[in-house]
Design a protein around this motif. Sequence first.
Motif, PDB file in Angstrom:
ATOM      1  N   THR A 114       0.865  -1.108   0.034  1.00 21.33           N
ATOM      2  CA  THR A 114      -0.006   0.043   0.180  1.00 21.33           C
ATOM      3  C   THR A 114       0.691   1.282  -0.123  1.00 21.33           C
ATOM      4  O   THR A 114       0.621   2.155  -0.742  1.00 21.33           O
TER       5      THR A 114
ATOM      6  N   GLN B  76      -7.183   1.130  -0.487  1.00 24.52           N
ATOM      7  CA  GLN B  76      -7.408  -0.202   0.201  1.00 24.52           C
ATOM      8  C   GLN B  76      -8.622  -0.117   0.764  1.00 24.52           C
ATOM      9  O   GLN B  76      -9.454  -1.169   0.906  1.00 24.52           O
TER      10      GLN B  76
ATOM     11  N   ASP C 131      -5.852  -1.376  -5.010  1.00 28.04           N
ATOM     12  CA  ASP C 131      -5.112  -1.621  -3.946  1.00 28.04           C
ATOM     13  C   ASP C 131      -5.936  -2.812  -3.113  1.00 28.04           C
ATOM     14  O   ASP C 131      -7.091  -2.625  -2.764  1.00 28.04           O
ATOM     15  N   GLU C 132      -5.462  -4.071  -3.233  1.00 26.25           N
ATOM     16  CA  GLU C 132      -6.255  -5.179  -2.816  1.00 26.25           C
ATOM     17  C   GLU C 132      -7.956  -5.164  -2.991  1.00 26.25           C
ATOM     18  O   GLU C 132      -8.564  -5.074  -2.121  1.00 26.25           O
TER      19      GLU C 132
HETATM   20 MG    MG Z   1      -2.130  -2.769   2.081  1.00 24.24          MG
END
Ligand code: MG
Lengths: 347, 309
Positions: free
Chosen positions: B46, B86, B157-158
Motif C-alpha cells: 500500500t 485499500q 489496492d487489494e
Molecule cells: Mg495494503
Amino acid sequence: MTERHPPGALRQLVLARIRLFYREPSTVFWSFVFPLALTVALGIAFRSRPPEALGVGVVEGPGAGGVAAALVADRELRVERLGEAAAGAALRTGRVALVVQPGTPPLLRFDPTRPEGRLARAVAADLLERAAGRRDVVGPVPAPVTEPGSRYVDFLLPGLVGMNVMSTGMWGLGYVIVETRQKRLLKRMAATPMRRGHFLLSFAAVRALFLAIELPTLIGFGVLAFGVPLRGSLVALAVVAALGAAAFAGLGLLVASRARNTQTVSGLINAVMMPMMLLSGVFFSSANFPAALQPAIRGLPLTALNDGLRAVMIEGATLLQVAPQCLLLAAVAAGSFALALRIFRWS
Amino acid sequence: MTAPAIRCRGLVKRYPPDVLAVDGLDLEVARGECFGLLGPNGAGKTTTVEVLEGLLDPTAGDVEVLGRRWGTDAAALRARIGLTLQETHLPDRLTVREVVRMFRSLYPAGRHEDEVIRLVALEEKRDAWTERLSGGQRQRLAVATALVGDPELLFLDEPTTGLDPQSRRQLWDVVTGLKRQGRTVVLTTHYMDEAERLCDRVAIVDHGRVIALGTPAALVAAHVGEEVVEFTPGPGPGLDDAALAALPGVRGVRRAGEGFALVTEQLHLAVPALLAALDARGVTLAALSTHRATLEDVFMALTGRRLRD
Ligand SMILES: [Mg+2]
Ligand SMILES: Nc1ncnc2c1ncn2[C@@H]1O[C@H](COP(=O)(O)OP(=O)(O)O)[C@@H](O)[C@H]1O
C-alpha cells in the motif's frame, strides 16, 4: 467513448452535500427542529405574566377585620386571614410575604432578606396609614409600561439565533470534514483532479444556503409567535448573521484541519462552544460576570454575534453602530480560514 | 518510444520514528501491462502504490508516472490515473449513480456514468444507497469511481480482500475486461491465485523490497519447479534432507511445518522413488499430496514463510 464537458464539479459537490444533509434525519433535527423547539419551550416558560399579587397573612383576633379590609383595597396584595400558627408557617414557606398582627400599633412580620417581604411591608404600611386617615401630599401617578423588547423572550431569541449559527457551523463543517477524513474519503477525493478549493467551497456554499433557511425560520417564528421586535434593517441583520456564520465556519474548518477521528473533533468543538454558550450571553446577560472578565468576554466571537444581533433586532442599530462586532467576526473568519488552509490534512 | 507507465528507482519510505515500510524498491511497468504487487500483510504494498499515486511523499527515490513526476505535473497526472484505495468508505446515503456522477464531475474528460456502471455490473443497483450494497458491490463501485476519468493507468489496492469467492470472481471479470481494452493496471494482493490469474507480471514484495520479479510462470519455473510433493511422515525414525534431495527427479527439499515439500519437474520419477525410500527406512506416511507449483510455493521457497498466516 470519451465524453467531455463534465457537469460542474462545484455543483455536484454541493448537491452531494445537500443530499447527505437531508437524508440524515439527526442533522435536520439539530439544525432546524431543535432551535425551534427550544425557542418555544423557553418562550412559554418565561412568557410575560400579569404581575403576581403578594401574599399577606392577617392573624385572626380583635381588629383583624379592619386590617384585612384596609389591605384588600390594593390589587397588589392577596390577603388571607390565618390562625397564629398557620400564619407563622405560611411566612416560613413563602406562601405569604408578610404577616400582619393587628394591634395598636399593628405588628408587621417579614423576612428582610426577601425582596417580596420588604415590598409587602411597604405596601401594607402605606395602606394601613391611609386607612387611618393619612392624607397624601404629592400623589404620584403610576404609569405601568410593558414594552416589547424588554421581555426575556426578546433577550433570548437573538441569543438562540447566535447559538444556532455557531453550532451548525462548527458541527456542519468540523464534524463532517473529520468524518470524511476518517472514512478516507477525503484522501480518495484528493486523488482526483478535483480543485481542492472547490471541496471546501462546497461546504461554505451549503452553509450559506442553510443559513438562508434557518435564520428566517427562527426569527420569523419569534416575531410571529412571541412578537419579538425586529427594529433594525433586514440587511444589517443579514450582514451580522452572515459574518457570524463565516466566523464559525472558519473555526469549524480550523478544528477539523488536523483531527483524525470524530471523537477528537467532537471534543474540540465542545471545548470551543461550551465556554461561549455560558459566557457570551445566550441564556442570560454576560453582564452578570465580573468586570475583570468582561474584556475577554467581549473578544469572543459569539458575544460579538449575539450583541450584534440584539442591537439590530431590539434596539434598531444600524450597520455602522454594530461595526465593531462585524469587524471582530470578519477577523475571526479570515484568520481561522487562513490558518486552517495552511495546516489542513487531506489524508 | 513512449515512456513506461511507471518507472521507480530506489524507493524508500520511512514512517517516523522507526518503521521502514519501503526499503529501496525498483519497478518498471510497461504500458498495457497488468502488473501485480504480491506480498504478505505489512510488506509495503500500500505504501508503495500510494507513493506511485502521488498521495505519499517518498523519503528517497525517484518516481516517474506516465513519463511525468508528481512534484511538477500533479494536476495533469491526476486526470490520467484512476485508483481505489485499500479502504474507502463512500458516502452511505448517496446512490450508486450519484456517487459515480460526483466523481465524474471532478474529471475534465471521461466516460458517462451509465457506461461505467454497466462496466462494473451495477445497473440493478443504480438507485440504491451505497449503505445497502454488499461488500463486493461496494468494491465494484469503488472501481467504477476509478474508471470515470477514463484513466490510462489504474491502481487497485487489494481489490478483493475480504470478499466471498463469487464477488472475487466478478471483480476479476471487471479487471480482465480492462486488460482486454489495453489499459495499464497495477494491483496489489496477497492472494497468489489472483496474481496468477490476472497479472502479466508480478513483483513479489517482502519487507519493503522486491524479492522476485517476472511472469507468474517464469517465477514458478525459476524458483520452484513444476510440481510440488508435500508429505508428512508418521512417527518413526527421522529423515534427512540430503537423502531426499538425492532422489531421482527431485530438485529441491523444504521443510514445511511437520512435513516436507519436494519440488520436481518429473512427478512420475519422484513419487515412486520417494515411496521406495520411505519404505526402505520403515517410515510410514501420515499425509501425502501433490499440486502444481504456485506463486505461494515461490514465496515459501524464497522466505520460508507462507503468504497468509
Ligand atoms: Mg495494503
Ligand atoms: N501511517 C503509518 N504510520 C506508521 N507505520 C505505517 C503507516 N502505514 C503503514 N505503516 C507500516 O508500514 C508497513 C507497510 O505497510 P503497508 O504499506 O500498508 O503494507 P501492505 O499494504 O503490504 O500490507 C507496515 O509495517 C505498516 O505497519
